[in-house]
Design a protein around this motif. Structure first.
Motif, PDB file in Angstrom:
ATOM      1  N   GLU A  13       0.814  -1.215   0.000  1.00  0.00           N
ATOM      2  CA  GLU A  13       0.000   0.000   0.000  1.00  0.00           C
ATOM      3  C   GLU A  13       0.848   1.266   0.000  1.00  0.00           C
ATOM      4  OE1 GLU A  13      -0.022  -1.443   4.348  1.00  0.00           O
ATOM      5  OE2 GLU A  13      -0.041  -2.320   2.367  1.00  0.00           O
ATOM      6  N   TYR A  14       2.148   1.149   0.277  1.00  0.00           N
ATOM      7  CA  TYR A  14       3.021   2.310   0.256  1.00  0.00           C
ATOM      8  C   TYR A  14       3.698   2.517  -1.101  1.00  0.00           C
ATOM      9  CZ  TYR A  14       2.390   2.635   5.258  1.00  0.00           C
ATOM     10  OH  TYR A  14       1.844   2.761   6.498  1.00  0.00           O
ATOM     11  N   PRO A  27       5.604   7.333   5.336  1.00  0.00           N
ATOM     12  CA  PRO A  27       6.186   7.786   6.609  1.00  0.00           C
ATOM     13  C   PRO A  27       7.266   6.825   7.111  1.00  0.00           C
ATOM     14  CG  PRO A  27       4.033   6.818   6.985  1.00  0.00           C
ATOM     15  CD  PRO A  27       4.256   6.826   5.503  1.00  0.00           C
ATOM     16  N   VAL A  28       8.478   7.344   7.348  1.00  0.00           N
ATOM     17  CA  VAL A  28       9.588   6.533   7.846  1.00  0.00           C
ATOM     18  C   VAL A  28      10.257   7.256   9.013  1.00  0.00           C
ATOM     19  CG1 VAL A  28      10.059   5.349   5.662  1.00  0.00           C
ATOM     20  CG2 VAL A  28      11.190   7.498   6.162  1.00  0.00           C
ATOM     21  N   ASP A  29      10.943   6.486   9.879  1.00  0.00           N
ATOM     22  CA  ASP A  29      11.667   7.094  10.994  1.00  0.00           C
ATOM     23  C   ASP A  29      13.111   7.345  10.602  1.00  0.00           C
ATOM     24  OD1 ASP A  29      12.951   4.643  11.146  1.00  0.00           O
ATOM     25  OD2 ASP A  29      12.116   4.089  13.086  1.00  0.00           O
ATOM     26  N   LEU A  36       3.940   2.718  10.960  1.00  0.00           N
ATOM     27  CA  LEU A  36       2.543   2.365  10.775  1.00  0.00           C
ATOM     28  C   LEU A  36       1.650   3.178  11.697  1.00  0.00           C
ATOM     29  CD1 LEU A  36       2.825  -1.496  10.414  1.00  0.00           C
ATOM     30  CD2 LEU A  36       2.716   0.241   8.634  1.00  0.00           C
ATOM     31  N   GLN A  37       2.161   3.523  12.868  1.00  0.00           N
ATOM     32  CA  GLN A  37       1.439   4.374  13.806  1.00  0.00           C
ATOM     33  C   GLN A  37       2.470   5.137  14.636  1.00  0.00           C
ATOM     34  OE1 GLN A  37      -0.552   2.716  17.319  1.00  0.00           O
ATOM     35  NE2 GLN A  37      -2.398   3.756  16.595  1.00  0.00           N
ATOM     36  N   ASP A  38       2.333   6.446  14.662  1.00  0.00           N
ATOM     37  CA  ASP A  38       3.254   7.276  15.424  1.00  0.00           C
ATOM     38  C   ASP A  38       3.157   6.933  16.908  1.00  0.00           C
ATOM     39  OD1 ASP A  38       4.717   9.371  16.602  1.00  0.00           O
ATOM     40  OD2 ASP A  38       4.212  10.697  14.945  1.00  0.00           O
TER      41      ASP A  38
END
Length: 71
Positions: A13-14, A27-29, A36-38
């Motif tokens: 899905e990304y 979104p990546v760290d 997936l969730q902050d």
């Protein structure tokens, strides 16, 4: 851009389209892992979250088993 990763899972899905590279908005760290969730959206309840719920099917099989607290 490095390819985002999370364990050995592949999150299609990304992707922007089948066979293409990751979307720029993925979104990546700081270690390039997909978020997936902050973390600030998660809550930990120490009275509940150390134990998982016991399936009702298991409690039905053995009535001496009681559900874990707060479940």
């Amino acid at each position: 851009m490095l390819k985002p990763r999370l364990g050995s899972y592949f999150f299609t899905e990304y992707l922007t389209a089948p066979g293409e590279k990751w979307a720029a908005s993925t979104p990546v760290d700081s270690r390039n892992y997909i978020l997936l969730q902050d973390a600030k959206l998660r809550k930990f309840d120490p009275e509940k979250d150390y134990l998982w719920s016991i399936p009702t099917s298991e409690i039905t099989i053995n009535p001496k088993i009681e559900q874990n607290p707060k479940w």
